[in-house]
Write a protein that holds these residues in place. Sequence first.
Motif, PDB file in Angstrom:
ATOM      1  N   PHE A 225       0.812  -1.222   0.000  1.00 35.71           N
ATOM      2  CA  PHE A 225       0.000   0.000   0.000  1.00 35.71           C
ATOM      3  C   PHE A 225       0.849   1.279   0.000  1.00 35.71           C
ATOM      4  CE2 PHE A 225      -3.014  -3.091   1.673  1.00 35.71           C
ATOM      5  CZ  PHE A 225      -4.206  -2.727   1.065  1.00 35.71           C
ATOM      6  N   ASN A 226       2.105   1.167   0.415  1.00 36.98           N
ATOM      7  CA  ASN A 226       2.934   2.363   0.618  1.00 36.98           C
ATOM      8  C   ASN A 226       4.348   2.160   0.078  1.00 36.98           C
ATOM      9  OD1 ASN A 226       0.906   3.718   2.590  1.00 36.98           O
ATOM     10  ND2 ASN A 226       1.309   1.723   3.534  1.00 36.98           N
ATOM     11  N   PRO A 227       4.509   1.925  -1.217  1.00 35.00           N
ATOM     12  CA  PRO A 227       5.856   1.763  -1.777  1.00 35.00           C
ATOM     13  C   PRO A 227       6.497   3.127  -2.044  1.00 35.00           C
ATOM     14  CG  PRO A 227       4.252   1.504  -3.506  1.00 35.00           C
ATOM     15  CD  PRO A 227       3.466   1.733  -2.232  1.00 35.00           C
ATOM     16  N   THR A 228       6.561   3.956  -1.007  1.00 35.04           N
ATOM     17  CA  THR A 228       6.977   5.349  -1.159  1.00 35.04           C
ATOM     18  C   THR A 228       7.420   5.917   0.175  1.00 35.04           C
ATOM     19  OG1 THR A 228       6.197   7.576  -1.751  1.00 35.04           O
ATOM     20  CG2 THR A 228       4.581   6.077  -0.805  1.00 35.04           C
ATOM     21  N   ARG A 229       8.267   6.956   0.124  1.00 36.00           N
ATOM     22  CA  ARG A 229       8.641   7.692   1.329  1.00 36.00           C
ATOM     23  C   ARG A 229       7.637   8.805   1.623  1.00 36.00           C
ATOM     24  NH1 ARG A 229      14.083  10.082  -0.251  1.00 36.00           N
ATOM     25  NH2 ARG A 229      14.053  10.892   1.880  1.00 36.00           N
ATOM     26  N   ASN A 230       6.706   9.013   0.699  1.00 37.67           N
ATOM     27  CA  ASN A 230       5.797  10.153   0.779  1.00 37.67           C
ATOM     28  C   ASN A 230       4.617   9.883   1.719  1.00 37.67           C
ATOM     29  OD1 ASN A 230       4.828  12.733   0.102  1.00 37.67           O
ATOM     30  ND2 ASN A 230       3.490  11.872  -1.466  1.00 37.67           N
ATOM     31  N   ARG A 231       4.917   9.692   2.979  1.00 37.29           N
ATOM     32  CA  ARG A 231       3.919   9.494   4.021  1.00 37.29           C
ATOM     33  C   ARG A 231       4.303  10.331   5.244  1.00 37.29           C
ATOM     34  NH1 ARG A 231       1.574   7.819   0.282  1.00 37.29           N
ATOM     35  NH2 ARG A 231       0.738   5.732  -0.081  1.00 37.29           N
ATOM     36  N   ASP A 232       3.292  10.783   6.000  1.00 43.97           N
ATOM     37  CA  ASP A 232       3.576  11.545   7.226  1.00 43.97           C
ATOM     38  C   ASP A 232       4.494  10.749   8.147  1.00 43.97           C
ATOM     39  OD1 ASP A 232       0.914  12.013   6.107  1.00 43.97           O
ATOM     40  OD2 ASP A 232       0.647  13.489   7.688  1.00 43.97           O
ATOM     41  N   LEU A 233       4.149   9.480   8.328  1.00 47.96           N
ATOM     42  CA  LEU A 233       4.985   8.586   9.122  1.00 47.96           C
ATOM     43  C   LEU A 233       5.635   7.610   8.155  1.00 47.96           C
ATOM     44  CD1 LEU A 233       5.920   7.834  11.980  1.00 47.96           C
ATOM     45  CD2 LEU A 233       4.076   6.137  12.039  1.00 47.96           C
ATOM     46  N   ASP A 234       6.888   7.885   7.839  1.00 45.24           N
ATOM     47  CA  ASP A 234       7.627   7.059   6.893  1.00 45.24           C
ATOM     48  C   ASP A 234       8.266   5.901   7.655  1.00 45.24           C
ATOM     49  OD1 ASP A 234       9.282   5.989   4.967  1.00 45.24           O
ATOM     50  OD2 ASP A 234      10.654   7.701   4.911  1.00 45.24           O
ATOM     51  N   LEU A 235       7.753   4.704   7.438  1.00 45.82           N
ATOM     52  CA  LEU A 235       8.267   3.527   8.135  1.00 45.82           C
ATOM     53  C   LEU A 235       9.407   2.843   7.393  1.00 45.82           C
ATOM     54  CD1 LEU A 235       5.353   1.488   9.759  1.00 45.82           C
ATOM     55  CD2 LEU A 235       6.731   3.325  10.708  1.00 45.82           C
ATOM     56  N   LEU A 236       9.761   3.301   6.213  1.00 46.95           N
ATOM     57  CA  LEU A 236      10.764   2.595   5.425  1.00 46.95           C
ATOM     58  C   LEU A 236      12.116   2.463   6.140  1.00 46.95           C
ATOM     59  CD1 LEU A 236       9.995   3.863   1.814  1.00 46.95           C
ATOM     60  CD2 LEU A 236       9.361   1.687   2.864  1.00 46.95           C
ATOM     61  N   PRO A 237      12.630   3.500   6.806  1.00 46.91           N
ATOM     62  CA  PRO A 237      13.899   3.300   7.528  1.00 46.91           C
ATOM     63  C   PRO A 237      13.806   2.205   8.590  1.00 46.91           C
ATOM     64  CG  PRO A 237      13.446   5.634   7.273  1.00 46.91           C
ATOM     65  CD  PRO A 237      12.201   4.911   6.859  1.00 46.91           C
ATOM     66  N   LEU A 238      12.697   2.165   9.320  1.00 44.94           N
ATOM     67  CA  LEU A 238      12.522   1.152  10.358  1.00 44.94           C
ATOM     68  C   LEU A 238      12.381  -0.235   9.740  1.00 44.94           C
ATOM     69  CD1 LEU A 238      12.062   0.353  13.320  1.00 44.94           C
ATOM     70  CD2 LEU A 238       9.634   0.891  12.989  1.00 44.94           C
ATOM     71  N   LEU A 239      11.588  -0.362   8.690  1.00 46.26           N
ATOM     72  CA  LEU A 239      11.391  -1.659   8.068  1.00 46.26           C
ATOM     73  C   LEU A 239      12.674  -2.146   7.396  1.00 46.26           C
ATOM     74  CD1 LEU A 239       7.805  -1.246   6.593  1.00 46.26           C
ATOM     75  CD2 LEU A 239       8.519  -1.972   8.881  1.00 46.26           C
ATOM     76  N   HIS A 240      13.444  -1.218   6.844  1.00 47.38           N
ATOM     77  CA  HIS A 240      14.749  -1.559   6.277  1.00 47.38           C
ATOM     78  C   HIS A 240      15.674  -2.082   7.366  1.00 47.38           C
ATOM     79  CE1 HIS A 240      18.729  -0.940   4.440  1.00 47.38           C
ATOM     80  NE2 HIS A 240      18.119  -0.953   3.266  1.00 47.38           N
ATOM     81  N   HIS A 241      15.589  -1.502   8.539  1.00 43.01           N
ATOM     82  CA  HIS A 241      16.380  -1.972   9.683  1.00 43.01           C
ATOM     83  C   HIS A 241      16.020  -3.413  10.039  1.00 43.01           C
ATOM     84  CE1 HIS A 241      18.177  -2.065  13.708  1.00 43.01           C
ATOM     85  NE2 HIS A 241      17.003  -2.442  14.173  1.00 43.01           N
ATOM     86  N   PHE A 242      14.745  -3.730   9.982  1.00 44.51           N
ATOM     87  CA  PHE A 242      14.296  -5.080  10.328  1.00 44.51           C
ATOM     88  C   PHE A 242      14.626  -6.102   9.238  1.00 44.51           C
ATOM     89  CE2 PHE A 242      11.201  -3.045  13.340  1.00 44.51           C
ATOM     90  CZ  PHE A 242      11.649  -3.698  14.478  1.00 44.51           C
ATOM     91  N   ASP A 243      14.429  -5.724   7.979  1.00 42.47           N
ATOM     92  CA  ASP A 243      14.583  -6.690   6.886  1.00 42.47           C
ATOM     93  C   ASP A 243      14.917  -5.935   5.606  1.00 42.47           C
ATOM     94  OD1 ASP A 243      14.374  -8.706   4.977  1.00 42.47           O
ATOM     95  OD2 ASP A 243      12.658  -9.659   5.949  1.00 42.47           O
ATOM     96  N   ALA A 244      16.194  -5.596   5.443  1.00 45.52           N
ATOM     97  CA  ALA A 244      16.621  -4.791   4.301  1.00 45.52           C
ATOM     98  C   ALA A 244      16.333  -5.494   2.982  1.00 45.52           C
ATOM     99  CB  ALA A 244      18.106  -4.473   4.418  1.00 45.52           C
ATOM    100  N   GLU A 245      16.555  -6.790   2.931  1.00 39.51           N
ATOM    101  CA  GLU A 245      16.351  -7.528   1.680  1.00 39.51           C
ATOM    102  C   GLU A 245      14.897  -7.471   1.235  1.00 39.51           C
ATOM    103  OE1 GLU A 245      17.109 -12.037  -0.141  1.00 39.51           O
ATOM    104  OE2 GLU A 245      17.776 -11.516   1.895  1.00 39.51           O
ATOM    105  N   ARG A 246      13.984  -7.562   2.175  1.00 37.74           N
ATOM    106  CA  ARG A 246      12.552  -7.540   1.843  1.00 37.74           C
ATOM    107  C   ARG A 246      12.151  -6.171   1.296  1.00 37.74           C
ATOM    108  NH1 ARG A 246      10.204 -11.651   4.141  1.00 37.74           N
ATOM    109  NH2 ARG A 246       8.078 -12.132   3.480  1.00 37.74           N
TER     110      ARG A 246
END
Length: 325
Positions: A225-246
């Motif tokens: 639903f959110n393949p983008t950094r363009n969100r008020d709460l950008d979770l991509l850095p956190l999710l990358h921390h958990f599972d960068a490959e995914r």
Amino acid sequence: MAQPALSTTIDFALPPILHNAQGQVRTVGVEIEFVGPSAEKTVQALQEALGGRLVEEDPHAFALKESAIGDLTVELDSRILHPGKQAGTQRGVLPKIAALFGFAASYLVPCELVTAPTPIDRLQDLGRILTILRNLGARGTQDAPFYAFGLHFNPEIPRQDAATVAAFMKSFALLNPWLRREASPDATRSFLGFADPFPVKYVRRIAAPDYWPEIPAFIDDYLAFNPTRNRDLDLLPLLHHFDAERVRAVLPNEKINGRPTFHYRLPDARVSDPGWSIAPDWNRWVCVERLAADRERLDAVGAAFLSFEGEDKSWADVMEQIVRS
């Protein structure tokens, strides 16, 4: 007899979980965008007021190490002006061109001041930064109608587990209509395309009281639903921390630096306003943390959202009552 002046100081609220799993006070990084003084002039003023050791990373990017309020960086907010920070870049013509272009662009491109992770119970110390910027003549949202300036918080996640990630995401998504209304995004930010809210279909999916997936499933849903950094709460850095490959499987070229923090992006930095403080925006974030920490209440609010048939502004009224109660 003269009446005493009213204090405009606003206290910084503390979240319900102050310490991380290691027993240390959680930290938060703060980012502030502005125009006016150059990155070099700004960091020199910061050093004069706060001490520390100044390091030039390139002609438009500087670090202040070991200041009275910790490490800071100040740079023009454009990747192309800092080629030395990009992997594989060599010294030579490209950095020289970037430096020359940067001097011209400094009249158009905002500067970004970024603090190192600061203990949450010392956020009030960062108020000194705003005073220094104002004294330098820094300008923000209200002074430059054709620019977009942001305030960002990067709070450390209290526990690095699936339940905590889901709880924060649920809480933020449910509170977001109220958060956006309270933040009063500048009209310019809307015109320039400030961060989009989460899609309603995604909010309805995660709001369900039985939605408590493990990390892999949570990441898959988020990216769908959110393949983008363009969100008020950008979770991509956190999710990358958990599972960068995914994350990289879906976003191979996106600029993402993995870290165990949330990235909360706000649309308004009024740095020249002597009455402006980062405390109100921080305190609203703490409302997110409080709801996230109360599992029973969070599930109840999620269920209420799924049965709600009104508009966002009406849901914001509901959430305001939840926050105030």
